[in-house]
Design an enzyme around this catalytic site. Structure first.
Site, PDB file in Angstrom:
ATOM      1  N   CYS A   1       0.847  -1.188   0.000  1.00  0.00           N
ATOM      2  CA  CYS A   1       0.000   0.000   0.000  1.00  0.00           C
ATOM      3  C   CYS A   1       0.885   1.241   0.000  1.00  0.00           C
ATOM      4  O   CYS A   1       1.905   1.269   0.671  1.00  0.00           O
ATOM      5  CB  CYS A   1      -0.895   0.016   1.239  1.00  0.00           C
ATOM      6  SG  CYS A   1      -2.047  -1.348   1.334  1.00  0.00           S
ATOM      7  N   ALA A   2       0.477   2.245  -0.756  1.00  0.00           N
ATOM      8  CA  ALA A   2       1.237   3.498  -0.779  1.00  0.00           C
ATOM      9  C   ALA A   2       1.129   4.197   0.573  1.00  0.00           C
ATOM     10  O   ALA A   2       2.076   4.814   1.032  1.00  0.00           O
ATOM     11  CB  ALA A   2       0.719   4.403  -1.890  1.00  0.00           C
TER      12      ALA A   2
END
Length: 136
Positions: free
Chosen positions: A50-51
């Site tokens: 996930c960013a």
């Protein structure tokens, strides 16, 4: 095979014509979600891929799956809230049978999220599936 809570979100999304309204609704869902205890935001609960920073902590009681989630991004908190509606209260053995991609497509998320957010959403779904499988 969606829960009543997810069906309610889907109905709201059907009612909201504009994507900006849907986006705001996702953020509202995230704001309404109870915060996860900071002590649980540790490497063992962190979702890779996930960013944003994302943590998911499973809970199983009497064979029913539930989880807590947290993120440092409001839109991602909203996505966690949507996943919570999709998976919370489902018998443990049925979590892996939910077609999250199809259910989330009903909301139009696949068309409006950035590729980074879409990848993060897939990582969260995969983490939920792995956590539920580990609990069986």
């Amino acid at each position: 095979m969606a829960t009543a809570a997810f069906e309610e979100i889907a109905e709201t999304f059907d009612f909201l014509d504009d994507w900006e309204d849907r986006y705001r609704h996702v953020i509202e869902l995230g704001r309404a979600m109870p915060p996860m205890d900071e002590a649980l935001c540790v490497p063992a609960t962190k979702v890779e891929g996930c960013a944003s920073q994302v943590w998911i902590m499973p809970r199983v009681e009497n064979g029913i799956f539930d989880f807590q989630g947290e993120s440092d991004a409001m839109i991602v908190r909203g996505l966690i809230a949507i996943l919570h509606a999709l998976y919370s209260g489902v018998p443990l053995g049925q979590v892996g049978q939910i077609d999250a991609q199809a259910e989330l497509a009903r909301l139009g998320l696949d068309e409006h999220l950035s590729s980074q957010r879409s990848n993060g959403l897939r990582a969260m779904v995969e983490r939920i599936r792995l956590l539920s499988a580990a609990e069986q």
